[in-house]
Scaffold this motif. Structure first.
Motif, PDB file in Angstrom:
ATOM      1  N   VAL A  15       0.839  -1.197   0.000  1.00  0.00           N
ATOM      2  CA  VAL A  15       0.000   0.000   0.000  1.00  0.00           C
ATOM      3  C   VAL A  15       0.876   1.250   0.000  1.00  0.00           C
ATOM      4  CG1 VAL A  15      -1.721   1.313   1.297  1.00  0.00           C
ATOM      5  CG2 VAL A  15      -1.915  -1.174   1.168  1.00  0.00           C
ATOM      6  N   LEU A  16       1.864   1.270   0.883  1.00  0.00           N
ATOM      7  CA  LEU A  16       2.773   2.417   0.972  1.00  0.00           C
ATOM      8  C   LEU A  16       3.519   2.640  -0.333  1.00  0.00           C
ATOM      9  CD1 LEU A  16       4.208   1.654   4.529  1.00  0.00           C
ATOM     10  CD2 LEU A  16       2.915   3.711   3.931  1.00  0.00           C
ATOM     11  N   ARG A  17       3.952   1.560  -0.936  1.00  0.00           N
ATOM     12  CA  ARG A  17       4.703   1.654  -2.203  1.00  0.00           C
ATOM     13  C   ARG A  17       3.853   2.294  -3.303  1.00  0.00           C
ATOM     14  NH1 ARG A  17       5.341  -3.924  -4.615  1.00  0.00           N
ATOM     15  NH2 ARG A  17       3.210  -3.394  -5.223  1.00  0.00           N
ATOM     16  N   GLU A  18       2.589   1.858  -3.412  1.00  0.00           N
ATOM     17  CA  GLU A  18       1.730   2.393  -4.469  1.00  0.00           C
ATOM     18  C   GLU A  18       1.331   3.843  -4.202  1.00  0.00           C
ATOM     19  OE1 GLU A  18       1.352   0.906  -7.318  1.00  0.00           O
ATOM     20  OE2 GLU A  18       2.608  -0.677  -6.463  1.00  0.00           O
ATOM     21  N   VAL A  19       1.074   4.171  -2.940  1.00  0.00           N
ATOM     22  CA  VAL A  19       0.791   5.569  -2.594  1.00  0.00           C
ATOM     23  C   VAL A  19       1.991   6.440  -2.950  1.00  0.00           C
ATOM     24  CG1 VAL A  19       0.478   7.160  -0.654  1.00  0.00           C
ATOM     25  CG2 VAL A  19      -0.933   5.105  -0.812  1.00  0.00           C
ATOM     26  N   ALA A  20       3.176   5.970  -2.583  1.00  0.00           N
ATOM     27  CA  ALA A  20       4.392   6.723  -2.873  1.00  0.00           C
ATOM     28  C   ALA A  20       4.624   6.847  -4.379  1.00  0.00           C
ATOM     29  CB  ALA A  20       5.595   6.059  -2.211  1.00  0.00           C
ATOM     30  N   ARG A  21       4.379   5.785  -5.115  1.00  0.00           N
ATOM     31  CA  ARG A  21       4.590   5.812  -6.572  1.00  0.00           C
ATOM     32  C   ARG A  21       3.719   6.886  -7.230  1.00  0.00           C
ATOM     33  NH1 ARG A  21       6.855   1.597  -9.191  1.00  0.00           N
ATOM     34  NH2 ARG A  21       6.072   0.043  -7.714  1.00  0.00           N
ATOM     35  N   HIS A  22       2.454   6.946  -6.817  1.00  0.00           N
ATOM     36  CA  HIS A  22       1.553   7.957  -7.363  1.00  0.00           C
ATOM     37  C   HIS A  22       1.981   9.368  -6.944  1.00  0.00           C
ATOM     38  CE1 HIS A  22      -1.438   5.622  -9.460  1.00  0.00           C
ATOM     39  NE2 HIS A  22      -1.589   4.799  -8.429  1.00  0.00           N
ATOM     40  N   ALA A  23       2.493   9.480  -5.714  1.00  0.00           N
ATOM     41  CA  ALA A  23       2.933  10.797  -5.238  1.00  0.00           C
ATOM     42  C   ALA A  23       4.111  11.308  -6.055  1.00  0.00           C
ATOM     43  CB  ALA A  23       3.302  10.718  -3.763  1.00  0.00           C
ATOM     44  N   TRP A  24       5.069  10.428  -6.366  1.00  0.00           N
ATOM     45  CA  TRP A  24       6.210  10.842  -7.181  1.00  0.00           C
ATOM     46  C   TRP A  24       5.748  11.305  -8.565  1.00  0.00           C
ATOM     47  CZ3 TRP A  24      10.336  11.805  -4.604  1.00  0.00           C
ATOM     48  CH2 TRP A  24      10.806  10.978  -3.581  1.00  0.00           C
ATOM     49  N   ASN A  25       4.712  10.611  -9.089  1.00  0.00           N
ATOM     50  CA  ASN A  25       4.266  10.871 -10.455  1.00  0.00           C
ATOM     51  C   ASN A  25       3.164  11.925 -10.539  1.00  0.00           C
ATOM     52  OD1 ASN A  25       6.030   8.875 -11.418  1.00  0.00           O
ATOM     53  ND2 ASN A  25       4.493   7.258 -11.174  1.00  0.00           N
ATOM     54  N   ASP A  26       2.817  12.531  -9.401  1.00  0.00           N
ATOM     55  CA  ASP A  26       1.761  13.546  -9.358  1.00  0.00           C
ATOM     56  C   ASP A  26       0.419  13.004  -9.840  1.00  0.00           C
ATOM     57  OD1 ASP A  26       3.379  15.671  -8.380  1.00  0.00           O
ATOM     58  OD2 ASP A  26       4.189  15.966 -10.390  1.00  0.00           O
ATOM     59  N   THR A  27       0.145  11.731  -9.578  1.00  0.00           N
ATOM     60  CA  THR A  27      -1.124  11.130  -9.996  1.00  0.00           C
ATOM     61  C   THR A  27      -1.925  10.621  -8.808  1.00  0.00           C
ATOM     62  OG1 THR A  27      -0.017   8.988 -10.320  1.00  0.00           O
ATOM     63  CG2 THR A  27      -0.214  10.437 -12.242  1.00  0.00           C
ATOM     64  N   LEU A  28      -1.558  11.078  -7.610  1.00  0.00           N
ATOM     65  CA  LEU A  28      -2.174  10.525  -6.410  1.00  0.00           C
ATOM     66  C   LEU A  28      -3.654  10.845  -6.310  1.00  0.00           C
ATOM     67  CD1 LEU A  28      -1.637   8.875  -3.904  1.00  0.00           C
ATOM     68  CD2 LEU A  28      -1.028  10.954  -2.702  1.00  0.00           C
ATOM     69  N   LEU A  29      -4.058  12.078  -6.504  1.00  0.00           N
ATOM     70  CA  LEU A  29      -5.438  12.471  -6.273  1.00  0.00           C
ATOM     71  C   LEU A  29      -6.407  11.782  -7.221  1.00  0.00           C
ATOM     72  CD1 LEU A  29      -5.090  16.291  -5.534  1.00  0.00           C
ATOM     73  CD2 LEU A  29      -5.479  14.431  -3.923  1.00  0.00           C
ATOM     74  N   GLU A  30      -6.062  11.737  -8.507  1.00  0.00           N
ATOM     75  CA  GLU A  30      -7.008  11.150  -9.447  1.00  0.00           C
ATOM     76  C   GLU A  30      -7.015   9.627  -9.427  1.00  0.00           C
ATOM     77  OE1 GLU A  30      -3.570  12.679 -12.169  1.00  0.00           O
ATOM     78  OE2 GLU A  30      -4.473  13.203 -10.252  1.00  0.00           O
TER      79      GLU A  30
END
Length: 473
Positions: A15-30
């Motif tokens: 879970v942490l890895r995927e949240v972090a991956r989206h955060a790096w890529n600026d795709t977390l919110l959507e």
């Protein structure tokens, strides 16, 4: 070699890895709602009654990985929907009941909670039972047992109770944030809030605007972690993540050891301030002795303060084994110095979120702290360091120290000292078993961690605390 002790840790990591991956890529919110599908693909549930419940639970895990409930000051949270598989806690009659004629259990119960079926087998009415345990004590077959949930057993400060809905709840007035319940919960229904988004945000902004630098500070317990790679590769991996410099928290430990030994000799009696969970325990359970807690900041805060003294624009991220450090970083006296706290579990997720294979990296060694600063990671290390600090001061002072291994040992020692039953002048309190090497945020636990910490400590080129601190401005 396995990266984690348990599958619960591995699920949390994903879970942490995927949240972090989206955060790096600026795709977390959507994409935040899609994260559970990425972790548990398909339509077949792997752990729960149905895939819908499983995804609902994973959505809660995502929420906590993103910082959790902002209105809840505790860094430990319960996922109610995931906390329903444990049996109801309390006294139960087991199959060992022989339906005897004596009925001692019924005679001793003052609340009429014991009844019998047509086979004379005892039953307990939970609506009447007050959990006194009198029935269990008199049963000749030991057929009545007290069932406790793993989280309740793990919590030595009795901060966990069970609600009417059969889920665990945490009493913030008792909880010390040690995370023992987090590590022991078999369903991962109790977990610590993550602040990896704060750490990622700091790094991204530093890379974009160049207005400040982000420093990583690693706890000495790191030498017992990431056992599939070399210690120097972990340090290099932090550089690859985007940290400007990596500092040893053990250097802060050297600073604290010197200051704490001076404070001890001045005051005559002291309890340590390095473990935030222990300090919280003292303040909540022995408020009359709170003044005896060392006035020194922890090694984390002490070194962070030094770094920001050298670079006023610096941002500091502490990386260690401790969930209670997350709460410490929010204290008014620490907040100006520490910008985020990340556990070793979360660091593994950060590495993998950027596809950094640390086993392929060159080594980058740290060598700024003494042996004594590095052994703060294991129980007894702080007391040994204070002893060294006294010796290096060349002052005549007899150290009478006791090192408390785990919060139960802390409870016993503090009780004895409060009643003047022991002759000690320094109490080293470690809330986790083994010390920091047993922290809830560790990837792995066990005696091997202590051995590796000791090995790494012996590699230090600084043989004394004074020699270590001589390099500071």
């Amino acid at each position: 070699m396995r990266k984690f002790d348990t599958k619960v840790q591995h699920l949390k990591y994903k879970v942490l890895r995927e949240v972090a991956r989206h955060a790096w890529n600026d795709t977390l919110l959507e994409n935040v709602l899609d994260i559970p599908k990425e972790i548990v693909p398909g339509k077949t549930p792997t752990m729960r009654c149905c895939v819908y419940k499983e995804r609902a639970i994973l959505s809660e895990r995502v929420r906590i990985a993103m910082g959790g409930n902002k209105d809840n000051p505790n860094v430990i949270e319960v996922i109610d929907i995931a906390c329903d598989e444990c049996p109801a806690a309390g006294y139960e009659v087991t199959s060992s009941c022989r339906g005897c004629l004596a009925h001692r259990c019924e005679d001793v119960c003052k609340f009429g909670a014991i009844s019998f079926d047509h086979n004379h087998v005892a039953h307990i009415d939970k609506s009447k039972c007050v959990e006194c345990g009198a029935c269990a004590k008199v049963c000749p077959y030991s057929a009545i047992v007290n069932r406790k949930r793993p989280c309740q057993i793990a919590c030595k400060v009795k901060a966990i109770s069970i609600t009417k809905d059969n889920s665990a709840q945490i009493d913030d007035n008792k909880c010390i944030g040690c995370g023992a319940c987090v590590y022991q919960c078999p369903f991962g229904a109790i977990t610590d809030k993550s602040y990896i988004l704060d750490a990622i945000d700091l790094i991204k902004k530093s890379e974009n605007n160049k207005k400040y630098k982000v420093y990583a500070m690693v706890a000495p317990a790191i030498s017992g972690q990431f056992n599939y790679a070399k210690a120097g590769q972990v340090i290099k991996g932090l550089r690859e993540l985007g940290f400007f410099e990596v500092w040893e928290a053990a250097l802060g430990a050297d600073m604290v050891a010197q200051a704490e030994s001076e404070e001890l000799m001045e005051k005559g009696f002291l309890t340590s301030s390095c473990c935030p969970a222990f300090v919280d325990f003292v303040k909540k359970n022995y408020p009359s002795m709170a003044d005896n807690v060392s006035n020194n900041l922890s090694p984390m805060a002490t070194l962070a303060k030094y770094i920001k003294g050298k670079d006023s624009s610096a941002k500091v991220v502490f990386i260690g084994p401790c969930t209670a450090k997350k709460a410490e970083a929010q204290q008014e006296k620490v907040k100006p110095y520490v910008d985020s706290v990340v556990t070793f579990e979360e660091l593994q997720a950060l590495f993998d979120s950027r596809d950094i294979d640390i086993t392929t990296l060159e080594e980058e060694e740290l060598d700024s702290a003494s042996y004594f600063g590095r052994i703060f990671a294991r129980c007894g290390g702080l007391a040994d360091a204070v002893k060294e600090g006294i010796a290096e001061s060349n002052k005549d002072f007899e150290l009478k120290a006791v090192s408390c291994d785990g919060i139960e040992a802390c409870k016993v020692t503090m009780l004895k000292k409060s009643k003047n039953l022991i002759d000690v002048n320094f109490i080293e309190g470690m809330a986790c078993s083994g010390g920091c090497i047993g922290g809830a945020g560790c990837l792995t636990h066990g005696e091997i961690n202590r051995k590796k910490v000791e090995e790494q400590a012996k590699k230090s080129s600084a043989k004394t605390i004074a020699e270590s601190l001589s390099s500071l401005d």
